[in-house]
Design a protein around this motif. Structure first.
Motif, PDB file in Angstrom:
ATOM      1  N   LYS A 170       0.811  -1.203   0.000  1.00 20.07           N
ATOM      2  CA  LYS A 170       0.000   0.000   0.000  1.00 20.07           C
ATOM      3  C   LYS A 170       0.852   1.264   0.000  1.00 20.07           C
ATOM      4  CE  LYS A 170      -4.074  -1.953   0.253  1.00 20.07           C
ATOM      5  NZ  LYS A 170      -5.081  -1.794  -0.823  1.00 20.07           N
ATOM      6  N   LEU A 171       2.096   1.172   0.409  1.00 18.35           N
ATOM      7  CA  LEU A 171       2.983   2.333   0.484  1.00 18.35           C
ATOM      8  C   LEU A 171       3.165   2.948  -0.892  1.00 18.35           C
ATOM      9  CD1 LEU A 171       4.943   4.095   2.153  1.00 18.35           C
ATOM     10  CD2 LEU A 171       6.705   2.356   1.715  1.00 18.35           C
ATOM     11  N   ASN A 172       2.902   4.263  -1.010  1.00 15.89           N
ATOM     12  CA  ASN A 172       2.978   4.901  -2.324  1.00 15.89           C
ATOM     13  C   ASN A 172       4.111   5.909  -2.445  1.00 15.89           C
ATOM     14  OD1 ASN A 172       2.094   7.090  -0.832  1.00 15.89           O
ATOM     15  ND2 ASN A 172       0.310   7.534  -2.113  1.00 15.89           N
ATOM     16  N   ASP A 173       5.045   5.903  -1.478  1.00 14.25           N
ATOM     17  CA  ASP A 173       6.189   6.819  -1.539  1.00 14.25           C
ATOM     18  C   ASP A 173       7.439   6.116  -1.024  1.00 14.25           C
ATOM     19  OD1 ASP A 173       7.517   9.154  -2.107  1.00 14.25           O
ATOM     20  OD2 ASP A 173       6.689  10.318  -0.442  1.00 14.25           O
ATOM     21  N   THR A 174       7.685   4.932  -1.550  1.00 20.71           N
ATOM     22  CA  THR A 174       8.821   4.120  -1.104  1.00 20.71           C
ATOM     23  C   THR A 174      10.143   4.826  -1.329  1.00 20.71           C
ATOM     24  OG1 THR A 174       7.552   2.138  -1.694  1.00 20.71           O
ATOM     25  CG2 THR A 174       9.907   1.849  -1.308  1.00 20.71           C
ATOM     26  N   THR A 175      10.259   5.602  -2.395  1.00 18.66           N
ATOM     27  CA  THR A 175      11.543   6.220  -2.751  1.00 18.66           C
ATOM     28  C   THR A 175      11.904   7.412  -1.881  1.00 18.66           C
ATOM     29  OG1 THR A 175      10.463   7.616  -4.419  1.00 18.66           O
ATOM     30  CG2 THR A 175      11.337   5.489  -5.160  1.00 18.66           C
ATOM     31  N   ASN A 176      10.989   7.867  -1.042  1.00 18.26           N
ATOM     32  CA  ASN A 176      11.266   8.992  -0.163  1.00 18.26           C
ATOM     33  C   ASN A 176      12.291   8.581   0.892  1.00 18.26           C
ATOM     34  OD1 ASN A 176      11.177  11.352   1.329  1.00 18.26           O
ATOM     35  ND2 ASN A 176       9.123  11.013   2.132  1.00 18.26           N
ATOM     36  N   ALA A 177      13.397   9.307   0.991  1.00 21.55           N
ATOM     37  CA  ALA A 177      14.452   8.954   1.947  1.00 21.55           C
ATOM     38  C   ALA A 177      14.043   9.194   3.389  1.00 21.55           C
ATOM     39  CB  ALA A 177      15.718   9.753   1.642  1.00 21.55           C
ATOM     40  N   PHE A 178      13.102  10.096   3.604  1.00 25.75           N
ATOM     41  CA  PHE A 178      12.725  10.582   4.930  1.00 25.75           C
ATOM     42  C   PHE A 178      11.831   9.568   5.630  1.00 25.75           C
ATOM     43  CE2 PHE A 178      10.220  14.132   7.242  1.00 25.75           C
ATOM     44  CZ  PHE A 178      11.112  14.131   8.302  1.00 25.75           C
ATOM     45  N   LYS A 179      12.446   8.692   6.448  1.00 22.86           N
ATOM     46  CA  LYS A 179      11.724   7.626   7.131  1.00 22.86           C
ATOM     47  C   LYS A 179      12.333   7.377   8.507  1.00 22.86           C
ATOM     48  CE  LYS A 179      10.161   5.109   3.002  1.00 22.86           C
ATOM     49  NZ  LYS A 179      10.772   5.923   1.928  1.00 22.86           N
ATOM     50  N   ALA A 180      11.642   6.602   9.325  1.00 22.64           N
ATOM     51  CA  ALA A 180      12.087   6.341  10.693  1.00 22.64           C
ATOM     52  C   ALA A 180      12.076   4.847  10.988  1.00 22.64           C
ATOM     53  CB  ALA A 180      11.197   7.075  11.690  1.00 22.64           C
ATOM     54  N   TYR A 181      13.063   4.414  11.762  1.00 24.78           N
ATOM     55  CA  TYR A 181      13.207   2.998  12.087  1.00 24.78           C
ATOM     56  C   TYR A 181      13.720   2.828  13.518  1.00 24.78           C
ATOM     57  CZ  TYR A 181      13.611   2.857   6.954  1.00 24.78           C
ATOM     58  OH  TYR A 181      13.409   3.032   5.606  1.00 24.78           O
ATOM     59  N   ARG A 182      13.306   1.738  14.141  1.00 23.84           N
ATOM     60  CA  ARG A 182      13.977   1.320  15.362  1.00 23.84           C
ATOM     61  C   ARG A 182      15.348   0.732  14.999  1.00 23.84           C
ATOM     62  NH1 ARG A 182      10.735  -0.055  20.225  1.00 23.84           N
ATOM     63  NH2 ARG A 182       8.769   1.081  20.003  1.00 23.84           N
TER      64      ARG A 182
END
Length: 264
Positions: free
Chosen positions: A172-184
């Protein structure tokens, strides 16, 4: 709490509310003397105001301007700043990995150096991670998100590329290429080895996290085109690299027998 969805391609409900103590923000920077100081200062101010315990890891990726000098000066009155030099081979992905190896936090946000990402969204990432999600993915193309001054050609290519990824992985994710993300941190460790030396790391990390069974959610974020300096992403150079990493993770999804999935 609702149980975990058995389909890893759909957004996964939070499964662990384990407390997080420190947020690391990793910012790769190459020739960003025109904006790096304001980026770091604005980010630090927002995190301080919202009482988010943090460190800011800026990785100088072989800059030929005054980026490193400015970071060294800024460090003198900003103890939360941790400037790092990538002395190995350069590349966006290599710089991010360098920052991930140096970070002290138990969660991380990857952010651009050019102030295109909104500092307030970093706070929202932290809040959602603290709810128990393993990953929080920002999308500029859902209700509440947006882009400002996005070049038309790049926007068209972006939407085509993300549609391809959605179909290929059934997500469902429609902006996979966006670098701006958060992770544990546990996600970063669980997605190793990270093999993308360039901007294709922005695709490798979220796709591996999804395929390997980490919980995730999507929030709207905003993006503004840089106001100083030159863009580092070269579309002509990156097409085949993005395709390679997509197929690499796709092969893992269907042919690895679940060998790399998150353990319960």
């Amino acid at each position: 709490m609702t149980g975990l969805n058995c389909n890893p391609m759909l957004p996964q409900m939070a499964t662990s509310a384990e407390d997080l103590k420190l947020l690391s923000v990793v910012i790769p920077a190459r020739d960003e003397e025109g904006c790096i100081v304001s980026t770091v200062r604005h980010l630090h101010l927002e995190l301080e105001l919202q009482k988010v315990p943090h460190e800011i890891v800026v990785v100088d990726d072989g800059s030929r301007d005054r980026t490193w000098e400015l970071l060294a000066d800024l460090k003198k009155d900003l103890p939360e700043l941790s400037p790092v030099r990538n002395d190995g081979s350069n590349g966006f992905g290599r710089a991010v990995v360098c920052g991930l190896e140096r970070m002290r936090g138990d969660a991380v946000v990857i952010m651009m150096a050019d102030e295109s990402d909104d500092c307030r969204d970093v706070v929202r990432y932290w809040q959602h991670l603290r709810e128990g999600y393993d990953c929080v993915f920002g999308s500029r193309f859902v209700k509440g998100g947006g882009v400002i001054d996005y070049p038309r050609l790049k926007l068209a290519i972006n939407r085509l590329a993300n549609s391809f990824v959605k179909v290929l992985f059934g997500i469902k994710l429609n902006d996979t290429t966006n670098a701006f993300k958060a992770y544990r941190r546990t996600v970063i460790d669980g997605c190793r080895p990270l093999i993308s030396p360039h901007f294709n790391l922005t695709v490798e990390l979220p796709l591996k996290a999804i395929v390997r069974g980490y919980s995730w959610t999507v929030i709207p974020v905003t993006w503004r085109n840089r106001r100083t300096g030159n863009p580092k992403l070269k579309l002509k150079e990156m097409g085949s690299r993005y395709l390679f990493i997509c197929l690499y993770v796709w092969l893992e999804k269907y042919f690895s027998g679940g060998d790399y999935r998150k353990h319960p």
